[in-house]
Design an enzyme around this catalytic site. Structure first.
Site, short mmCIF file in Angstrom:
data_model
loop_
_atom_site.label_atom_id
_atom_site.label_comp_id
_atom_site.label_asym_id
_atom_site.label_seq_id
_atom_site.Cartn_x
_atom_site.Cartn_y
_atom_site.Cartn_z
N SER A 1 46.39 54.85 37.57
CA SER A 1 46.86 53.56 37.03
C SER A 1 48.45 53.84 37.03
CB SER A 1 46.03 53.19 35.89
OG SER A 1 45.01 53.15 36.28
N ASP B 1 37.91 38.80 36.50
CA ASP B 1 37.38 40.29 36.75
C ASP B 1 35.97 40.27 35.98
OD1 ASP B 1 36.77 42.90 36.44
OD2 ASP B 1 38.21 43.41 35.15
N ASP C 1 35.37 48.35 38.43
CA ASP C 1 36.59 48.42 37.28
C ASP C 1 35.87 49.59 36.44
OD1 ASP C 1 38.81 46.45 36.17
OD2 ASP C 1 37.93 47.84 34.78
N HIS D 1 37.29 42.41 32.78
CA HIS D 1 37.94 42.10 31.49
C HIS D 1 38.15 40.57 31.58
CE1 HIS D 1 39.47 46.11 32.29
NE2 HIS D 1 39.74 46.25 31.25
#
Lengths: 372, 645
Positions: free
Chosen positions: B331, B355, B372, B378
């Site tokens: 990330s 998400d 995820d 999220h």
């Protein structure tokens, strides 16, 4: 005139002890030079100087001793000494000690000595005795016999092998012949036959190392690190000395040990490097003085035997000098002859001093002078 | 005819004959004396110059004098690579008559292991015969004394006082400084090829790794020469004259030793790397790869045992993880991808993505879910949230919409997939994948699924910590691409010159405000209540920004749960963090990669915090002089050989 001088000389203390003052002066000067050069060549080792002094002292003692003996005694004993000398040379070949690939020494238990040294004195005595028995110049037959007398010890010594000594011994005998009036025709014949003998010498008689010396002599630069090294370094030492030399103890060739055999055979190179051409001339003039004095003694002697002996010993002394200097300066092959009275060590100094003793005995013999 | 008393006439004749012959002989003597004198005159007077020269050639040798190698210092002047005097036993092969005898006799006096003797024999085979070669270094006083007494027995053997390279901080600096080692055959061949061999006439060691290798020419200096008097055994007696060598250039680093020590401490037993860089000029502030090793072992020749211990260690200490560690960036590269999204107008700061905890290709019936990291997702996320919470779904979607053909060229401008241009040779390019790349390397077409993994810095994408530091600096500098450099200044004779800044073509976006959006998102990551790095930087005295990352080393099945305790230690996640500070006027960019440590928030960000804390508490932020000289680098300068040592 000569008589008064002789009378004056006869009355002096030196004369009574059979000492020839000019000769002694020359010898002592050379000895003094020798001590300085040995000190320099031997890396300033005082022990070597002391040992050389002891040897010189012994030499002077032998000289004095020999000088007291009448020349006529030598004349009487000459054949006996010679025969003994020949036997000893044969003994060396049969039982001698090896040293540096050559049989030169005879070990008598207490002392080791080289019979070839005796021959240096004995051969000229023998030749003088032999030739003076007859009218001079010698007849063809006696000339022939004389050459046989010379050849016998020469070949025995050459067989050891000791080329340097055999050369000196042969020349001492030859000088007697020459001074006795050797026919010039025979002399030329001799030169030619020696020329013819050279190939035989080269192919049959010379040892490998002797041939190598000759080859190196002819072209030292061909083997600069091997056998040519000695002669190249020696010439560098002499040449770099220049006019005035590098100064005592300042010779780089000798002090930094580039020069081999510095204190023995190559001591002249050390001297030349440190004292230059000026020093060399001085040294040679001392030698010249001794030679002239020796010839003077010979010519003043009254008997054929003493004349021939004194003359031969003097000329042999010159041969020493010539061969040594010729060798270290690249004129002659390296044959291992020391510089007389200057080189360090060796039995040769005693022999040499004995020959000066004989010269002095001849020069101071009352009976010889009185008969003038 | 027998002589008798009445031949007095003959007697006179004989005397005359003798006198004539004696005079002839004396003339001959004089002539021969003349020959001797003429010859001596020729040698001593005529040829004096020649022989004088040859005499000097005998005794005077010109020998090279090694220059003092340049010193390497840290920012506070601490010496990192020093020259230490030491005695070594050396042999000039040329001057030794019997090498076997000499070696065995020497072993009786001084303890020289057989192994070392064998090595010496190998070395002398290709070294020049007149060069003095050490057989034992670092002699003790007792050994020096023991040999000195018997020196005269060993022509060609001598004790030499030399300067040996020493690295006082041992393993903390190894991957930066590298080390010097004995000049080997390969070095000789290279020096010969490059016509530098003459300058190494008196040199025994050469840079093998790191700065020592990269800056070899400058550090080495210029060899001088001296005239010495030698004896016939080539033993030096005294110096006659000297042309002094020119010492090598000193190198000054922006690194502080304390930063390196902190890095080592923070990484503990973990394999990993830390890179800190000043974004203003690319100067490296810290560069540590764990585990490390002691470079001093290599200086005078490492023993086979020590070498195989280092070489065969499972932790690969010789790998320089800062430039050769090829990690999935995970990330940590989301900010760059987000920037590309803004630039391409595929997203705006306000655009939101739903998400649900997974992502799947639109318009395709049967296919897998991309998950995820957060189970359940999220919810609605915008750009800043996607970065500060590291939402994967947002970036799967973005990557899908960008496509690899947009991502690859843009991201490459940040320095991925290529050498960074750093001043050490040990560097790998890692991989910034593209359609062409995959075709060439994998002999497979690029699949859409490949692009989705790229969106979260996984899949084929790998990067070195150094590349990440450079790429993060590009964000900090709002587009300026500055190459990293370890040496920030060089000095010769007290006069210091700063090394120039090397800039590449900048990254340009259609609206400069995009930079601020991205930097703000990184600020939020560290400072927002729900930022992934907040916990690590709570109560910091400076304002930091950054991005965490957690790299999976193997793919989980669609329905599998990640459970660290059940996974082989070597296959656990890598913890990653990139960050910078102070937020308003950044003077440090930091990259932390900890192998198999777990999540980046918990395991990498705290390490960065420790490093930054030290950096600011030491006041290093204001200590540096930044060079004003800028060199534009059109093409990336390639590392000469990427495979060090």
């Amino acid at each position: 005139m000569a008589k008064t001088e002789n009378e004056r000389r006869r009355s002096s203390l030196f004369f009574r002890f059979h000492i020839d003052l000019p000769l002694l002066a020359g010898i002592l000067t050379l000895m003094l030079i020798s001590l300085f050069v040995v000190y320099s060549a031997g890396s300033q080792n005082m022990d070597m100087v002391v040992r050389q002094m002891v040897r010189m002292g012994l030499g002077l003692f032998v000289m004095l001793l020999v000088a007291q003996i009448s020349p006529f005694t030598y004349q009487k004993w000459a054949p006996h000494i010679f025969v003994t000398g020949i036997l000893l040379l044969v003994a060396v070949l049969l039982f001698g000690d090896m040293g540096k690939g050559a049989q030169r020494w005879l070990n008598l238990g207490i002392i080791k000595f080289q019979p070839s040294e005796i021959m240096k004195l004995s051969l000229p005595m023998m030749m003088a005795w032999f030739l003076s028995k007859y009218t001079l110049p010698p007849s063809l037959k006696n000339t022939f016999l004389g050459f046989i007398i010379i050849a016998t010890p020469t070949l025995l010594i050459a067989k050891q092998p000791d080329l340097g000594t055999s050369l000196l011994v042969a020349s001492s005998g030859f000088f007697v012949m020459f001074l006795a009036g050797l026919s010039l025709r025979v002399l030329f014949g001799l030169v030619i036959s020696v020329g013819a003998f050279l190939p035989i010498l080269w192919f049959y008689l010379m040892h490998g190392y002797q041939k190598q010396r000759v080859l190196t002599f002819l072209n030292p630069e061909s083997d600069p690190l091997g056998s040519g090294y000695h002669i190249i370094q020696s010439k560098i030492a002499i040449g770099s000395g220049g006019t005035e030399g590098k100064g005592w103890l300042q010779g780089t060739q000798s002090q930094l040990e580039f020069l081999p055999e510095r204190h023995t055979d190559f001591i002249f190179s050390v001297f030349s490097e440190e004292f230059g051409f000026v020093g060399v001339l001085l040294l040679l003039s001392i030698y010249a003085f001794i030679i002239v004095r020796g010839m003077q003694i010979a010519s003043r002697a009254q008997e054929a035997f003493t004349k021939l002996l004194a003359g031969s010993l003097t000329l042999t002394f010159f041969v020493y000098l010539f061969v040594n200097i010729g060798m270290v300066s690249g004129l002659l092959p390296v044959v291992g002859v020391p510089l007389p009275l200057v080189s360090y060590g060796g039995t040769s100094i005693v022999t040499l001093m004995a020959s000066f003793g004989i010269l002095m005995a001849i020069g101071t013999n009352k009976r010889l002078l009185a008969s003038t | 005819m027998r002589r008798n008393s009445y031949q007095m006439q003959d007697h006179t004749a004989e005397a005359h004959l003798f006198a004539r012959r004696a005079i002839t002989a004396l003339i001959a003597v004089a002539a021969l004396m003349g020959v001797l004198i003429a010859n001596l005159y020729y040698l001593q007077i005529e040829k004096y110059q020649t022989y004088q020269t040859r005499s000097n050639e005998n005794r005077i040798k010109v020998q090279p004098v090694p220059p003092n190698r340049g010193i390497i210092r840290d920012i506070n002047g601490n010496i990192l690579a020093a020259n230490e005097p030491s005695f070594s036993l050396e042999i000039i092969p040329e001057a030794v008559t019997d090498m076997e005898w000499t070696l065995s006799e020497l072993q009786l006096i001084i303890d020289i292991p057989d192994e070392q003797v064998e090595q010496f024999k190998r070395i002398i085979k290709y070294q020049r015969r007149f060069k003095s070669i050490p057989i034992k270094t670092k002699l003790t006083e007792n050994e020096v004394a023991a040999f000195s007494v018997k020196q005269h027995l060993f022509p060609g053997v001598a004790i030499e006082a030399r300067l040996n390279r020493h690295y006082p901080y041992t393993d903390t600096m190894t991957h930066v400084i590298g080390y010097v080692g004995k000049i080997n055959k390969r070095d000789l061949n290279r020096l010969e090829r490059e016509e530098r061999i003459k300058n190494y006439a008196a040199t025994r060691s050469i840079g093998k790794l790191g700065l020592e290798r990269f800056y070899e020419e400058q550090l080495h200096g210029t060899t001088g020469s001296e005239e010495v008097e030698v004896n016939h055994r080539s033993r030096v007696l005294r110096q006659l004259s000297i042309e002094a060598p020119k010492p090598g250039t000193d190198l000054h680093l922006a690194i502080a030793v304390e930063m390196q020590e902190q890095a080592k401490k923070s990484l503990r037993q973990n394999r990993g790397a830390i890179v800190a860089m000043d974004p203003r000029d690319g100067a490296i502030l810290a560069m540590y790869s764990n585990p490390s090793y002691d470079p001093n072992l290599f200086v005078t020749g490492i023993s086979q045992k020590d070498y195989s211990l280092i070489l065969n260690s499972k932790d690969k200490p010789m790998l320089n993880r800062t430039t050769q560690g090829q990690y999935p960036p995970a990330s940590t590269i989301k900010p760059q991808l987000a920037l590309l999204g803004l630039h391409k107008k595929l997203v705006t700061p306000e655009t939101t993505v739903w998400d649900p905890g997974y992502w799947r290709f639109p318009n395709v019936e049967t296919q897998r879910n991309f998950r995820d990291w957060k189970v359940g997702g999220h919810g609605w996320v915008d750009l800043v949230t996607a970065i500060k919470q590291s939402c994967d779904i947002y970036f799967y979607d973005l990557a899908y919409r960008l496509g690899i053909d947009e991502i690859s060229p843009f991201i490459s401008k940040f320095g991925f997939g290529d050498y960074t241009g750093i001043d050490i040779h040990e560097e790998y390019k890692a991989t910034m994948p593209s359609r062409e790349w995959k075709k060439e390397k994998k002999r497979q077409p690029w699949y859409q699924g490949d692009t989705i993994s790229i969106g979260i810095g996984q899949g084929y994408w790998t990067a070195t910590p150094m590349q990440l530091a450079m790429a993060t600096s590009v964000l900090v500098n709002k587009g300026d691409v500055i190459e990293p450099k370890v040496v920030s200044a060089t000095s010769v004779d007290e006069s210091i010159s700063l090394t120039p800044i090397k800039k590449r073509n900048p990254v340009v976006v259609n609206n400069p405000k995009h930079w601020d959006t991205i930097l703000d998102s990184m600020y939020q990551t560290v400072n927002a209540i729900d930022g992934t790095a907040r916990a690590a930087f709570v109560d910091a005295v400076y304002t930091a920004a950054g991005k965490t990352g957690t790299a999976q080393l193997f793919s989980l099945g669609e329905d599998e749960e990640y459970d660290a305790s059940k996974i082989n230690e070597r296959r656990r996640d890598n913890a990653m963090f990139v960050g910078y500070a102070p937020y308003d006027n950044p003077s440090i960019v930091i990259v932390v990669a900890v192998e198999n440590a777990g999540g980046g928030s918990a395991n990498a960000a705290p390490v960065a915090r420790e490093m930054m804390d030290l950096y600011f508490s030491m006041g290093l932020a204001n200590k540096r002089n930044i060079s004003t000289e800028i060199i534009n680098v059109e093409e990336t300068e390639l590392a000469e050989e990427n495979n060090g040592g």
